[in-house]
Enzyme design. Sequence first.
Site, mmCIF file in Angstrom:
data_model
loop_
_atom_site.group_PDB
_atom_site.id
_atom_site.type_symbol
_atom_site.label_atom_id
_atom_site.label_comp_id
_atom_site.label_asym_id
_atom_site.label_seq_id
_atom_site.Cartn_x
_atom_site.Cartn_y
_atom_site.Cartn_z
ATOM 1 N N THR A 28 11.812 -6.613 8.388
ATOM 2 C CA THR A 28 11.922 -7.465 9.591
ATOM 3 C C THR A 28 11.515 -8.883 9.211
ATOM 4 O O THR A 28 10.660 -9.076 8.349
ATOM 5 C CB THR A 28 10.986 -6.924 10.691
ATOM 6 O OG1 THR A 28 11.428 -5.604 11.041
ATOM 7 C CG2 THR A 28 11.012 -7.801 11.942
ATOM 8 N N SER A 30 12.872 -13.291 8.873
ATOM 9 C CA SER A 30 14.049 -14.100 8.517
ATOM 10 C C SER A 30 14.583 -13.752 7.127
ATOM 11 O O SER A 30 15.801 -13.801 6.900
ATOM 12 C CB SER A 30 13.705 -15.589 8.615
ATOM 13 O OG SER A 30 12.612 -15.897 7.793
ATOM 14 N N ASP A 83 12.196 -5.746 2.146
ATOM 15 C CA ASP A 83 11.458 -6.398 3.233
ATOM 16 C C ASP A 83 10.922 -7.741 2.740
ATOM 17 O O ASP A 83 10.848 -7.989 1.529
ATOM 18 C CB ASP A 83 10.296 -5.487 3.683
ATOM 19 C CG ASP A 83 9.790 -5.820 5.077
ATOM 20 O OD1 ASP A 83 10.192 -6.862 5.645
ATOM 21 O OD2 ASP A 83 8.982 -5.035 5.612
ATOM 22 N N GLY A 84 10.539 -8.585 3.664
ATOM 23 C CA GLY A 84 9.904 -9.854 3.326
ATOM 24 C C GLY A 84 8.396 -9.721 3.363
ATOM 25 O O GLY A 84 7.855 -8.631 3.557
ATOM 26 N N LYS A 96 1.488 -9.007 5.653
ATOM 27 C CA LYS A 96 2.706 -8.880 6.444
ATOM 28 C C LYS A 96 2.339 -8.823 7.930
ATOM 29 O O LYS A 96 1.200 -8.606 8.290
ATOM 30 C CB LYS A 96 3.473 -7.610 6.046
ATOM 31 C CG LYS A 96 4.182 -7.785 4.708
ATOM 32 C CD LYS A 96 5.070 -6.615 4.341
ATOM 33 C CE LYS A 96 6.048 -6.223 5.390
ATOM 34 N NZ LYS A 96 6.973 -7.308 5.833
ATOM 35 N N GLU A 105 6.751 -1.402 9.747
ATOM 36 C CA GLU A 105 7.043 -1.802 8.355
ATOM 37 C C GLU A 105 6.191 -0.996 7.380
ATOM 38 O O GLU A 105 6.681 -0.561 6.332
ATOM 39 C CB GLU A 105 6.768 -3.298 8.160
ATOM 40 C CG GLU A 105 7.820 -4.190 8.777
ATOM 41 C CD GLU A 105 7.474 -5.658 8.706
ATOM 42 O OE1 GLU A 105 8.411 -6.477 8.666
ATOM 43 O OE2 GLU A 105 6.288 -6.023 8.712
ATOM 44 N N LYS A 123 5.737 -18.148 -0.569
ATOM 45 C CA LYS A 123 4.972 -16.948 -0.228
ATOM 46 C C LYS A 123 3.959 -16.528 -1.306
ATOM 47 O O LYS A 123 3.111 -15.682 -1.054
ATOM 48 C CB LYS A 123 5.932 -15.770 0.030
ATOM 49 C CG LYS A 123 7.004 -16.041 1.079
ATOM 50 C CD LYS A 123 6.400 -16.239 2.429
ATOM 51 C CE LYS A 123 7.372 -16.510 3.560
ATOM 52 N NZ LYS A 123 8.369 -15.500 3.816
#
Length: 226
Positions: A28, A30, A83-84, A96, A105, A123
Amino acid sequence: MAHEQEKEAAARASLRFVKNGQIVGLGTGSTAACFIQLLGELVKKGLQVRAIPSSDRSAEQAAGLGIPLTTLNEFPEIDVTVDGADEFDSQMRLIKGGGGALLREKIVASATKQYVIIADASKRVPVLGKFPLPVEVIKFAQPVVERKIRTLGAQVDVRRDSAGKPYLTDENNYILDCRFGQISDPASLARELSDMPGVVEHGLFIGMANLVLLAQGNEIVELRGQ
Ligand code: 5RP
């Protein structure tokens, strides 16, 4: 290179870890949304996968792109999840939950054989804690947990939505955004938070990521864990 382009580059680099016939976990945020978009394009070209989304938002995006969805009931083990993250350090420990989906997640990550994180250059941090740590709590426990986390030295804010009301997660809980400053011992903080009654989950993901694909300008750097 702008962060948006780096997100897309990292997402593109992750596609080679997705194979025909696999169960794919969808993150989830951007960066994960870039991956879902690209995965949708591959599905249109004939790639056969079934996806398990980590939020209602990602489920909606994937469904709109024609990506077949399934559930943990059908497949309690996921082949690969992309995932980010809000932050990661050299030991591939993550923060996260900036997008509010940390609980699902983490469940999706825990069910996954290969957990791939995609990230732009902003990040990567030497020490976790620049980003406020999200902690998901049940509503009833919010004041109690908030007070306990303050005694650990953090500034704590209940996350709010655009109308100023407490933000509700997909599981109908609140999120506390906790500013600890530099988190020198993430594992011990993770234990302390998990031990607080009313904490549903926290945004420290330790020992979970197998691979981080970091887009840095035109380069993709691969960091590997266990
Ligand atoms: C959502 C998350 C996201 O992965 C994290 O917030 C990163 O988001 P973005 O890719 O938009 O920077 O944990 O709960």
